[in-house]
Structure formats: C-alpha cells, structure tokens
Enzyme design. Structure first.
Site, PDB file in Angstrom:
ATOM      1  N   THR A  37      59.595  49.799  26.138  1.00 41.47           N
ATOM      2  CA  THR A  37      60.902  50.389  25.826  1.00 41.47           C
ATOM      3  C   THR A  37      61.987  49.311  25.834  1.00 41.47           C
ATOM      4  O   THR A  37      62.873  49.295  24.971  1.00 41.47           O
ATOM      5  CB  THR A  37      61.236  51.480  26.864  1.00 41.47           C
ATOM      6  N   ASP A  54      54.695  51.186  38.297  1.00 40.64           N
ATOM      7  CA  ASP A  54      53.811  50.024  38.502  1.00 40.64           C
ATOM      8  C   ASP A  54      54.534  48.804  39.077  1.00 40.64           C
ATOM      9  O   ASP A  54      53.885  47.865  39.540  1.00 40.64           O
ATOM     10  CB  ASP A  54      53.165  49.611  37.166  1.00 40.64           C
ATOM     11  N   ARG A  87      48.267  49.339  35.845  1.00 42.69           N
ATOM     12  CA  ARG A  87      47.535  48.928  34.634  1.00 42.69           C
ATOM     13  C   ARG A  87      47.249  47.431  34.662  1.00 42.69           C
ATOM     14  O   ARG A  87      46.119  47.012  34.537  1.00 42.69           O
ATOM     15  CB  ARG A  87      48.404  49.307  33.437  1.00 42.69           C
ATOM     16  N   ARG A 143      53.253  59.939  39.598  1.00 33.75           N
ATOM     17  CA  ARG A 143      54.439  59.853  38.729  1.00 33.75           C
ATOM     18  C   ARG A 143      55.337  61.088  38.825  1.00 33.75           C
ATOM     19  O   ARG A 143      56.485  61.045  38.394  1.00 33.75           O
ATOM     20  CB  ARG A 143      53.993  59.688  37.263  1.00 33.75           C
TER      21      ARG A 143
HETATM   22  O1  F6P Z   1      52.829  52.305  33.162  1.00 28.80           O
HETATM   23  C1  F6P Z   1      52.758  53.307  34.103  1.00 28.80           C
HETATM   24  C2  F6P Z   1      51.442  53.992  34.052  1.00 28.80           C
HETATM   25  O2  F6P Z   1      51.556  54.893  35.085  1.00 28.80           O
HETATM   26  C3  F6P Z   1      50.193  53.105  34.177  1.00 28.80           C
HETATM   27  O3  F6P Z   1      49.915  52.744  35.487  1.00 28.80           O
HETATM   28  C4  F6P Z   1      49.157  53.982  33.567  1.00 28.80           C
HETATM   29  O4  F6P Z   1      48.073  53.236  33.054  1.00 28.80           O
HETATM   30  C5  F6P Z   1      49.885  54.650  32.470  1.00 28.80           C
HETATM   31  O5  F6P Z   1      51.217  54.739  32.872  1.00 28.80           O
HETATM   32  C6  F6P Z   1      49.350  56.026  32.121  1.00 28.80           C
HETATM   33  O6  F6P Z   1      50.056  56.480  31.037  1.00 28.80           O
HETATM   34  P1  F6P Z   1      49.828  57.916  30.356  1.00 28.80           P
HETATM   35  O7  F6P Z   1      50.602  58.903  31.144  1.00 28.80           O
HETATM   36  O8  F6P Z   1      50.358  57.732  29.002  1.00 28.80           O
HETATM   37  O9  F6P Z   1      48.349  58.209  30.408  1.00 28.80           O
END
Ligand code: F6P
Length: 362
Positions: free
Chosen positions: A119, A141, A185, A289
């Site tokens: 972003t 992260d 990641r 998250r």
């Molecule tokens: O970048 C943050 C993150 O939480 C990573 O650790 C993880 O791989 C990714 O997002 C997962 O994303 P999505 O919700 O698109 O599967």
C-alpha cells in the site's frame, strides 16, 4: 502551513487492529484545522471506483476500540495495475488517471494512506503523479523498515501470548509437544515476541531456517530433565534448511503471493513420527488480526494519525510517519525501498532468547 480544505484517508492491505484509531485521529485532527475528511472505501479499489464518503466526527465516534476498518480494505487492488475482467479474461490496466480524476472531482487535495509495504508503495507512486501523500505504517507483522513499531503488532503478540499460556497447561497435562503457528510472512517478530512472552522452548522464524534435528534435540533434552512437554512457536513463513515455504500456491499467471499456512502441522507430524512424542498444532491465523487493539496500539495509532495530518499541513508529503526511540518521526517513503524489516539475527532479543536456552532450531 499548507491551506487545505479537503483530504482523503484510505486503508489498504490486510486489516489490523488500530486502523480505526488512526482514522479517528486523522478526522479529529483535521477537523480541528477546519479540514474536511473523505474516507475512501475498500482501499485503492475504492479510489478507482469512486467509492468515497464524508467522515464527520460523529462517524468516528466510538470506533477507537473497534477492530477492522470502518472503511473496508483489500490487498488486491493496485490502480497502476488494476484487475479488469474482459470477456471472462483477467487483464490489468493502469487506472491511476481515473483515480486522480475522482479525487480532483471531489476536491480532495491530499491523501493519508494507511497500509503495509504494498500500500505504501502505491501511495508513493501517487505522490509521483503530484498528489500530496503521507503514509502510516500498518501490519501485525511489524516488518516495515524505518519504524520500530507498526500498530497492530502489539495486539497480535498479546493474542499469541495468551494462546501460548493456554497451550502450556494442556501440553503439560498430556506430556505433548504443542506447536503454535503464528503469522509472519517474511519476518518472525510475532513468533519472537510471543515466544519470549509465552515461555516457548523453540522459536522458529523465517530469518533462521531450522534444522529438524536441532528441534528434536531440544525436546529430548527437556525430557531428560523430566520436562515431558514442549512448546514451539513457528512463524508461517519459517522453513527448514533447504526446505520450501508451505502454503497454497496461487494460480499460474496470478500476481498473488503464496497463501502461507501448514508449516506448524508439518512440524508436529515430523516430530511425532520421528521421536514418537504426541504432538499437536494450533494455527492462530486471522485471530491475530481481528478484535480490539491493545492500549499500546490505540495510542500508537492515534499518534500516527495526528502526525500524518500535521505532515500534510506542514508540507512534509511523500513521507511515512514512524516510531523511533519512542518519538514520532518522518521518513521519505522512497528511502524505504529495499531496506529490510526483518528480525536481525544478532538482535538483543534473539540473543536474550538464546541466553535463556530457547532454541531457534539452528
Ligand atoms: O501481512 C500480514 C499478514 O497477516 C501476513 O502475516 C499473512 O501472510 C497475510 O497477512 C495473510 O493475508 P490474507 O488475509 O490475505 O490471507
């Protein structure tokens, strides 16, 4: 001071606890300078599709403790390479001109972009088109260079630490190995911090590829000391020496990244099959998250939101707000390219963990 009448704010990339706290701080700070704020919905996609709403202080009232983002987000839309389906075929077009037109039509003179590395890169590209942009670093992260902290990280660490406390009691009762797979990641910050806070025996991170033999040796060493259970935290992006990332690969031709997940399960099976200790894996996934941000993240997000508007007012555009030595500073976004945001493998945290006999599987 720049005389601004109307600014926009958008959230891009994966969501993260504290996004709403930034939006609230942006709106409140802007209003105190008589600046109107428009929220762009669903990240950069909303900029192309002209999905914008005016944000009043009433809109942001009560959102400080709320997870997610009231604006919606996506990690799939890039106006410079916009996904368009034509006759059932996926093609990409540069729609940045359309996005700029939409902003001009609404009279939006500047933009606060809240997001992760992808972003922020797009934000910088809009900067090159002449749009004043200020970026706010977001990701659980914690892997954005130039800042010691991204907001959302503290919340994710507290969720993961709580999970480890819970896994401890059941591991101990059943004499099992409990593997907790956390997000991360490219960077092992969540695994490292939660592993330290939750008393893990092994912490496996992307920065230090692990050797299964070393992990097994740690479990056996504990058994010899009559500690019949072990706790392992593994970042989703960790891999064995000479091993591959584990996850679901994107369809051929797609610009999406591999969807990580499965390293914890593989590890638990490898351990059980080789040394016969019953092992289980828990994948925390998006629980890290979601939900309400910690007090730390609410405060950091608020400081970032205030600072972002102040940057726009003082003409410090093209910058990202950041935290260094507990002070909010600004860094030109174009200085971040190519810089690492990973865990330095000789950092004091890694050394502290090693000093208390935590294994990194190396
Ligand atoms: O970048 C943050 C993150 O939480 C990573 O650790 C993880 O791989 C990714 O997002 C997962 O994303 P999505 O919700 O698109 O599967």
């Amino acid at each position: 001071m720049m005389a601004l009448k109307r600014i926009g704010v958008l959230t891009g990339g994966g969501d993260c606890p504290g996004l709403n706290a930034v939006i609230r701080a942006v709106v409140k700070t802007a209003k105190s300078h008589n600046i109107e704020v428009w929220g762009i919905k669903n990240g950069f996609g909303g900029l192309v599709e002209n999905q914008m709403i005016e944000l009043s202080t009433l809109n942001v009232s009560g959102i400080l403790p709320r997870g997610g983002t009231i604006l919606g987000t996506t990690n799939r839309d890039n106006p410079f390479k916009y996904r368009i389906y034509k006759d059932g075929q996926l093609t990409y077009e540069d729609m940045s001109g359309q996005a700029m037109e939409n902003l001009a039509e609404k009279g939006i003179e500047a933009l606060v972009v809240i997001g992760g590395d992808g972003t922020l890169r797009i934000g910088a590209e809009f900067g090159q088109l002449g749009l004043p942009v200020v970026c706010v670093p977001k990701t659980i992260d914690n892997d954005i260079p130039g800042t010691e902290r991204t907001f959302g990280f503290d919340t994710a660490v507290s969720v993961a630490s709580d999970a480890l406390d819970r896994l401890h009691t059941t591991a101990e009762s059943h004499h099992r190995v409990m593997v907790l797979e956390v997000m991360g990641r490219y960077a092992g910050w969540i695994a490292l911090h939660s592993g330290l806070a939750g008393g893990a025996d092994c912490i496996l991170i992307p920065e230090i590829p692990y050797n299964l033999e070393a992990v097994k040796a740690k479990i056996v060493e504990r058994q010899k000391q009559n500690k019949l259970f072990s706790i392992i935290v593994v970042a989703e992006g960790a891999r064995e020496v000479d091993g591959e990332l584990i996850g679901t690969k994107p369809a051929e031709g797609s610009s999406e990244k591999i969807r990580l997940g499965g390293i914890g399960d593989k590890l638990a099976k490898d351990i059980e099959n080789s040394i016969g200790v019953e092992s289980r894996c828990t994948v925390l996934g998006h629980l890290q998250r979601g939900g309400s941000p910690t007090a730390f993240d609410r405060i950091l997000a608020t400081r970032y939101g205030v600072a972002a508007v102040e940057c726009l007012l003082t003409g410090k555009t093209g910058n990202m707000v950041a935290l260094q030595n507990n002070r909010i500073i600004t860094i030109p976004v174009n200085e971040l390219a190519g810089k690492p945001g990973n865990v330095p493998i000789d950092s004091d945290l890694v050394n502290a963990a090693r000093s208390i006999n935590i294994s990194f599987g190396d």
